[in-house]
Write an enzyme that holds these catalytic residues in place. Structure first.
Site, mmCIF file in Angstrom:
data_model
loop_
_atom_site.group_PDB
_atom_site.id
_atom_site.type_symbol
_atom_site.label_atom_id
_atom_site.label_comp_id
_atom_site.label_asym_id
_atom_site.label_seq_id
_atom_site.Cartn_x
_atom_site.Cartn_y
_atom_site.Cartn_z
ATOM 1 N N GLY A 47 8.443 -11.526 15.541
ATOM 2 C CA GLY A 47 7.882 -10.233 15.907
ATOM 3 C C GLY A 47 6.969 -9.594 14.879
ATOM 4 O O GLY A 47 6.580 -8.440 15.043
ATOM 5 N N TRP A 49 3.791 -9.965 14.158
ATOM 6 C CA TRP A 49 2.465 -9.542 14.649
ATOM 7 C C TRP A 49 2.593 -8.321 15.561
ATOM 8 O O TRP A 49 1.855 -7.355 15.422
ATOM 9 C CB TRP A 49 1.774 -10.699 15.399
ATOM 10 C CG TRP A 49 1.226 -11.772 14.501
ATOM 11 C CD1 TRP A 49 1.588 -12.015 13.202
ATOM 12 C CD2 TRP A 49 0.224 -12.741 14.825
ATOM 13 N NE1 TRP A 49 0.869 -13.081 12.706
ATOM 14 C CE2 TRP A 49 0.035 -13.544 13.677
ATOM 15 C CE3 TRP A 49 -0.523 -13.029 15.960
ATOM 16 C CZ2 TRP A 49 -0.885 -14.602 13.641
ATOM 17 C CZ3 TRP A 49 -1.440 -14.087 15.931
ATOM 18 C CH2 TRP A 49 -1.616 -14.862 14.792
ATOM 19 N N ASP A 66 7.838 -15.052 24.242
ATOM 20 C CA ASP A 66 8.276 -16.173 23.386
ATOM 21 C C ASP A 66 9.438 -16.889 24.077
ATOM 22 O O ASP A 66 10.205 -16.278 24.820
ATOM 23 C CB ASP A 66 8.723 -15.690 22.004
ATOM 24 C CG ASP A 66 8.676 -16.807 20.966
ATOM 25 O OD1 ASP A 66 7.801 -16.750 20.072
ATOM 26 O OD2 ASP A 66 9.481 -17.760 21.047
ATOM 27 N N ASP A 82 8.982 -19.209 28.633
ATOM 28 C CA ASP A 82 8.044 -20.246 28.208
ATOM 29 C C ASP A 82 6.645 -19.825 28.671
ATOM 30 O O ASP A 82 6.497 -19.376 29.818
ATOM 31 C CB ASP A 82 8.452 -21.576 28.878
ATOM 32 C CG ASP A 82 7.690 -22.764 28.323
ATOM 33 O OD1 ASP A 82 6.478 -22.635 28.051
ATOM 34 O OD2 ASP A 82 8.318 -23.832 28.178
ATOM 35 N N ASP A 105 0.132 -17.037 18.132
ATOM 36 C CA ASP A 105 0.560 -17.715 16.900
ATOM 37 C C ASP A 105 1.531 -18.828 17.301
ATOM 38 O O ASP A 105 2.298 -19.321 16.486
ATOM 39 C CB ASP A 105 1.250 -16.689 15.997
ATOM 40 C CG ASP A 105 1.373 -17.150 14.558
ATOM 41 O OD1 ASP A 105 0.617 -18.037 14.142
ATOM 42 O OD2 ASP A 105 2.238 -16.613 13.838
ATOM 43 N N LYS A 145 -3.753 -19.728 17.101
ATOM 44 C CA LYS A 145 -3.416 -20.728 16.077
ATOM 45 C C LYS A 145 -3.604 -22.122 16.670
ATOM 46 O O LYS A 145 -3.184 -22.387 17.791
ATOM 47 C CB LYS A 145 -1.962 -20.565 15.644
ATOM 48 C CG LYS A 145 -1.564 -21.746 14.763
ATOM 49 C CD LYS A 145 -0.433 -21.552 13.841
ATOM 50 C CE LYS A 145 0.901 -21.186 14.393
ATOM 51 N NZ LYS A 145 1.720 -20.666 13.268
#
Ligand SMILES: C[S@@+](CC[C@H](N)C(=O)[O-])C[C@H]1O[C@@H](n2cnc3c(N)ncnc32)[C@H](O)[C@@H]1O
Length: 187
Positions: A47, A49, A66, A82, A105, A145
């Protein structure tokens, strides 16, 4: 600064992960972000970000997703799901073309078998890009990312099909020896 020091600094500021400094450094590079009203954080746990963005832009509405649980952050709408099932989250799906910022990320678990891991990363990167295309507004910004591997060029090309500007960022808080790298796109 060494990774452990970033971790200590995050802790002393009350953030959940040193990942927060990667985001801060990427945003410093982008400069363009002005008070985003709606933010989507993909692969958000634990958490860092979401927490940072909520502190910095208290009036923004943040949706976070997440696979893992994420301890509550006041004002952040978290869904344990997911990414592959994001279509099931009605609250997010009714906000197509509304988001100012989509950040990811997300990092999949690695098997150690290079071909499998690279294919998996690429599949999830494309899926994340698909969400950015679907949810960002006309001036939206996307940060993702990814990893320096044989698919990186291909993925960057996919981003260039959608965004006017595409840039690479390797923030100082990202370990030098890590192959992780961030791309950002500006519409
Ligand atoms: C590096 S962490 C994110 C750290 C976060 N940005 C922070 O500041 O705390 C990567 C996250 O991606 C999540 N993840 C991996 N695969 C996923 C998937 N298929 N769907 C959703 N989340 C996923 C992991 O569970 C993990 O929590």
């Amino acid at each position: 600064m060494h990774a452990d020091n970033w971790a200590q600094k995050a802790k002393s500021l009350g953030y959940r992960s040193r990942a927060v400094f990667k985001l801060i450094q990427i945003l410093e590079k982008i400069k363009k972000l002005k008070n985003p009203s709606l933010i989507l954080d993909i692969g958000s746990a634990p958490g860092g970000w979401s927490h940072y963005l909520k502190d910095k832009y208290p009036s923004s509405e943040i949706f976070a997703i997440d696979l893992l649980e994420m301890k509550e952050i006041k004002g952040v709408n978290f869904f344990q799901e997911d990414l592959r099932n994001i279509e099931n989250i009605v609250q997010i799906n009714q906000l197509k073309n509304e988001f100012c910022l989509v950040i990811s990320d997300l990092a999949p678990n690695l098997s150690g078998i290079r071909s499998i891991d690279e294919a998996n990363i690429y599949e999830l990167n494309l899926l994340t890009l698909e969400q950015a295309e679907k949810f960002l507004n006309d001036n939206g910004i996307f940060i993702v990312k990814t990893f320096q591997n044989s698919n990186l060029k291909k993925f960057r090309k996919e981003m260039e099909n959608i965004f006017k500007i595409v840039q690479t960022a390797k923030p100082a808080a990202s370990k030098k020896q890590s192959k992780e790298i961030y791309l950002y796109g500006i519409k």
